[in-house]
Design an enzyme around this catalytic site. Structure first.
Site, PDB file in Angstrom:
ATOM      1  N   LYS A 240     -11.866  -7.518 -14.435  1.00  0.00           N
ATOM      2  CA  LYS A 240     -12.687  -7.324 -13.230  1.00  0.00           C
ATOM      3  C   LYS A 240     -12.183  -6.137 -12.384  1.00  0.00           C
ATOM      4  O   LYS A 240     -10.981  -5.932 -12.278  1.00  0.00           O
ATOM      5  CB  LYS A 240     -12.586  -8.619 -12.417  1.00  0.00           C
ATOM      6  CG  LYS A 240     -13.353  -8.646 -11.130  1.00  0.00           C
ATOM      7  CD  LYS A 240     -13.227 -10.006 -10.483  1.00  0.00           C
ATOM      8  CE  LYS A 240     -12.278  -9.923  -9.324  1.00  0.00           C
ATOM      9  NZ  LYS A 240     -12.482 -10.924  -8.295  1.00  0.00           N
TER      10      LYS A 240
ATOM     11  N   LYS B 279      -2.838 -15.895 -11.288  1.00  0.00           N
ATOM     12  CA  LYS B 279      -2.196 -14.992 -10.323  1.00  0.00           C
ATOM     13  C   LYS B 279      -0.682 -15.138 -10.312  1.00  0.00           C
ATOM     14  O   LYS B 279       0.021 -14.262  -9.818  1.00  0.00           O
ATOM     15  CB  LYS B 279      -2.755 -15.226  -8.909  1.00  0.00           C
ATOM     16  CG  LYS B 279      -4.156 -14.658  -8.744  1.00  0.00           C
ATOM     17  CD  LYS B 279      -4.589 -14.587  -7.297  1.00  0.00           C
ATOM     18  CE  LYS B 279      -5.936 -13.870  -7.178  1.00  0.00           C
ATOM     19  NZ  LYS B 279      -6.496 -13.884  -5.858  1.00  0.00           N
TER      20      LYS B 279
ATOM     21  N   LYS C 166     -10.115  -4.657  -5.747  1.00  0.00           N
ATOM     22  CA  LYS C 166      -9.723  -3.717  -4.689  1.00  0.00           C
ATOM     23  C   LYS C 166      -8.212  -3.564  -4.568  1.00  0.00           C
ATOM     24  O   LYS C 166      -7.720  -2.571  -4.065  1.00  0.00           O
ATOM     25  CB  LYS C 166     -10.350  -4.102  -3.348  1.00  0.00           C
ATOM     26  CG  LYS C 166     -10.055  -5.516  -2.875  1.00  0.00           C
ATOM     27  CD  LYS C 166     -10.666  -5.747  -1.491  1.00  0.00           C
ATOM     28  CE  LYS C 166     -11.621  -6.906  -1.443  1.00  0.00           C
ATOM     29  NZ  LYS C 166     -11.026  -8.230  -1.665  1.00  0.00           N
TER      30      LYS C 166
HETATM   31  N1  AQP Z   1     -15.574  -6.640  -9.805  1.00  0.00           N
HETATM   32  C1  AQP Z   1     -16.393  -7.450  -9.171  1.00  0.00           C
HETATM   33  N2  AQP Z   1     -17.653  -7.616  -9.621  1.00  0.00           N
HETATM   34  C2  AQP Z   1     -18.482  -8.445  -8.972  1.00  0.00           C
HETATM   35  N3  AQP Z   1     -18.175  -9.130  -7.854  1.00  0.00           N
HETATM   36  C3  AQP Z   1     -16.942  -8.967  -7.364  1.00  0.00           C
HETATM   37  N4  AQP Z   1     -16.321  -9.485  -6.288  1.00  0.00           N
HETATM   38  C4  AQP Z   1     -15.063  -9.007  -6.234  1.00  0.00           C
HETATM   39  N5  AQP Z   1     -14.845  -8.160  -7.264  1.00  0.00           N
HETATM   40  C5  AQP Z   1     -15.991  -8.127  -7.986  1.00  0.00           C
HETATM   41  C6  AQP Z   1     -16.940 -10.399  -5.333  1.00  0.00           C
HETATM   42  O1  AQP Z   1     -16.647  -9.922  -4.019  1.00  0.00           O
HETATM   43  C7  AQP Z   1     -16.572 -11.028  -3.138  1.00  0.00           C
HETATM   44  C8  AQP Z   1     -15.385 -10.921  -2.251  1.00  0.00           C
HETATM   45  O2  AQP Z   1     -14.230 -10.972  -3.017  1.00  0.00           O
HETATM   46  P1  AQP Z   1     -12.860 -11.338  -2.335  1.00  0.00           P
HETATM   47  O3  AQP Z   1     -12.455 -10.256  -1.432  1.00  0.00           O
HETATM   48  O4  AQP Z   1     -12.928 -12.665  -1.692  1.00  0.00           O
HETATM   49  O5  AQP Z   1     -11.835 -11.489  -3.479  1.00  0.00           O
HETATM   50  P2  AQP Z   1     -11.814 -11.129  -4.964  1.00  0.00           P
HETATM   51  O6  AQP Z   1     -12.925 -11.751  -5.718  1.00  0.00           O
HETATM   52  O7  AQP Z   1     -10.429 -11.458  -5.422  1.00  0.00           O
HETATM   53  O8  AQP Z   1     -12.048  -9.564  -4.908  1.00  0.00           O
HETATM   54  P3  AQP Z   1     -11.090  -8.430  -5.386  1.00  0.00           P
HETATM   55  O9  AQP Z   1     -11.770  -7.126  -5.092  1.00  0.00           O
HETATM   56  O10 AQP Z   1     -10.645  -8.656  -6.790  1.00  0.00           O
HETATM   57  O11 AQP Z   1      -9.890  -8.596  -4.366  1.00  0.00           O
HETATM   58  P4  AQP Z   1      -8.350  -8.717  -4.625  1.00  0.00           P
HETATM   59  O12 AQP Z   1      -7.990  -7.518  -5.456  1.00  0.00           O
HETATM   60  O13 AQP Z   1      -7.735  -8.670  -3.268  1.00  0.00           O
HETATM   61  O14 AQP Z   1      -8.078 -10.017  -5.314  1.00  0.00           O
HETATM   62  C9  AQP Z   1     -16.573 -12.297  -3.993  1.00  0.00           C
HETATM   63  O15 AQP Z   1     -17.854 -12.882  -3.921  1.00  0.00           O
HETATM   64  C10 AQP Z   1     -16.299 -11.778  -5.384  1.00  0.00           C
HETATM   65  O16 AQP Z   1     -16.902 -12.595  -6.389  1.00  0.00           O
END
Ligand code: AQP
Length: 339
Positions: free
Chosen positions: A202, A118, A205
Site C-alpha cells: 500500500k 506493525k 504517507k
Molecule cells: N494507499 C492507499 N490507498 C487507498 N486508501 C488509502 N488510505 C490510506 N492509504 C491508502 C486510506 O486513507 C484513510 C486514512 O488513513 P489513515 O491516515 O488513518 O491511516 P493509514 O490507512 O495507515 O494511511 P497511511 O497513509 O498508510 O498512513 P501511515 O503511513 O501513517 O500508516 C483510510 O481510510 C485509509 O484506508
C-alpha cells in the site's frame, strides 16, 4: 456552520496527520468523504491521538495538522456540510477510549492483524508502545461517541470495525442500549493505491522512501520525477493484471482515478504505448487533477484564522454531540456526578 439533519445517517471517518496526505489517501478516502457530504451527516477528524502511537516530531505534527486540515478543505470538504476537527480538541475521545479499555480484552486486541504486522520487526515488547496495541479501542470510541451509523473503511480496517461492533454490543448488553452498532461501508469506488517503489505494498504517507508516494502537495516536477522512477516490470505490454503486473496495474488504477475513467478504458488507451510515455501521461493526469486543490490550498494556508475557525466550530459541535453519549456512559458505569 453545520447543522445536522435528523433524517440523515451519521458517518464518522478519521485520517492520521502522521505524514502529509498522499494520493492514496486522496483517491482511497478523501474523495469519498467529499462525495458523501450530501447524503449523510459527516464527521471527519484529523486523528492526532492516533498519530502519536508512532513517535512524532512535535513541531512537525503541529504544523502538519493545520496544513492537512487546509488540504482537506481545499479538496472539497465543505465546512457548511461536514464537521472537520482535530481529535485532541474533543477530549471525549480520550475519555471514552479509557472507559472502553475497561470493557475490552487483551485476547481480542492481540488478534488484530494490523498490530501484528506493525510490530513484526520489533526486537522485543519493550520497544512496542501500548498506544499502538490499544489504538483499535480508541478507534471504537471515535466511532461510538457519535452514534455513528456508517463507517467507510478499507478492507484493512475491517477487523477494527468488528471490534468496535463487539464492544458496542457488549456494553449495550451489560447495561442497556447505549451505542448504535455501526455498519461498515466497504465502498467499491474507493481505490487502493500502491507504493510506486514497491507496488505490492500500500502507498503510505509515512513510508521512509519518498519516491514511494505522491503527496497531494507535491510540485509538478516532483510528481514527474517520482512517476519516472516508478517500479514496473521487464515486459513491454500495458495491461491490468494486479498479480503479475502490479506496477503497471497500479499506474493504470492511478490514471483511472485522476482522469475519472474506468480501468478498462485506461488500459485500452495505452495498449500500444511504451512504458516511458505511459508513466509521463499518468504524471500529467495527476498533476492536472491536483492543480485546483493545490491552488486552493495555497490560498487557505494564508487564511489561518478561517481554517482555525472551521476547526474550532466543528470541535465545539462535535464535543456537544460526543458529550451526550459520554454522559450516558458515565452514568451507566456508575460515575458520581454533581449535576
Ligand atoms: N494507499 C492507499 N490507498 C487507498 N486508501 C488509502 N488510505 C490510506 N492509504 C491508502 C486510506 O486513507 C484513510 C486514512 O488513513 P489513515 O491516515 O488513518 O491511516 P493509514 O490507512 O495507515 O494511511 P497511511 O497513509 O498508510 O498512513 P501511515 O503511513 O501513517 O500508516 C483510510 O481510510 C485509509 O484506508
Amino acid at each position: 456552520m453545520v447543522q445536522f439533519d435528523k433524517d440523515k445517517k451519521i458517518i464518522f471517518s478519521g485520517i492520521q496527520p502522521s505524514g502529509e496526505f498522499t494520493i492514496g489517501n486522496y483517491y482511497g478516502a478523501i474523495k469519498n468523504w467529499v462525495a458523501t457530504q450530501e447524503e449523510y451527516n459527516c464527521i471527519y477528524s484529523l486523528v492526532d491521538l492516533h498519530a502519536i502511537t508512532v513517535l512524532q516530531d512535535p513541531a512537525t505534527l503541529r504544523k502538519r495538522t493545520f496544513e492537512e486540515a487546509a488540504i482537506l478543505i481545499a479538496a472539497g470538504i465543505d465546512p457548511e456540510k461536514a464537521l472537520l476537527f482535530v481529535q485532541s480538541h474533543v477530549s471525549a475521545h480520550a475519555e471514552l477510549g479509557w472507559i472502553l479499555n475497561c470493557y475490552s480484552y487483551m485476547g481480542e486486541l492481540s488478534r488484530m492483524t494490523q498490530f501484528k504486522d506493525k510490530t513484526a520487526k520489533a526486537s522485543s515488547n519493550d520497544s512496542i508502545r501500548v498506544g499502538l496495541f490499544d489504538y483499535p479501542v480508541l478507534m471504537a470510541a471515535d466511532i461510538l461517541l457519535y452514534q455513528t451509523d456508517v463507517v467507510p473503511v478499507g478492507i484493512d480496517q475491517k477487523q477494527h470495525l468488528e471490534l468496535a461492533r463487539d464492544i458496542a454490543q457488549r456494553f449495550n448488553q451489560q447495561y442497556s442500549p447505549t451505542f448504535v452498532v455501526p455498519e461498515g461501508y466497504f465502498g467499491t469506488s474507493g481505490a487502493k493505491i500502491n507504493s510506486l517503489a514497491n507496488p505490492e505494498k500500500k502507498m503510505s504517507k509515512s513510508d521512509e522512501n519518498e519516491n514511494a508516494f505522491i503527496l497531494m502537495k507535491d510540485t509538478p516536477d516532483r510528481i514527474r520525477n517520482k512517476f519516472k522512477r516508478a517500479v514496473t516490470d521487464s515486459e513491454t505490454e500495458i495491461r491490468y493484471d494486479r498479480e503479475n503486473k502490479p506496477g503497471i496495474s497500479n499506474l493504470l488504477e492511478i490514471y483511472s482515478c485522476a482522469k475519472r475513467v474506468s480501468i478498462e478504458e485506461a488500459a485500452k488507451e495505452f495498449e500500444n504505448e511504451n512504458y516511458g510515455n505511459f508513466k509521463l501521461a499518468v504524471a500529467e493526469a495527476v498533476i492536472e487533477d491536483l492543480k485546483p486543490i493545490q491552488d486552493k490550498f495555497a490560498e487557505l494556508v494564508k487564511e489561518k484564522e478561517y481554517v482555525n475557525k472551521v476547526l474550532k466550530e466543528s470541535a465545539d459541535y462535535a464535543s456537544y454531540l460526543a458529550n451526550k453519549t459520554l454522559d450516558k456512559v458515565k452514568r451507566k458505569v456508575g460515575f458520581y456526578s454533581t449535576k
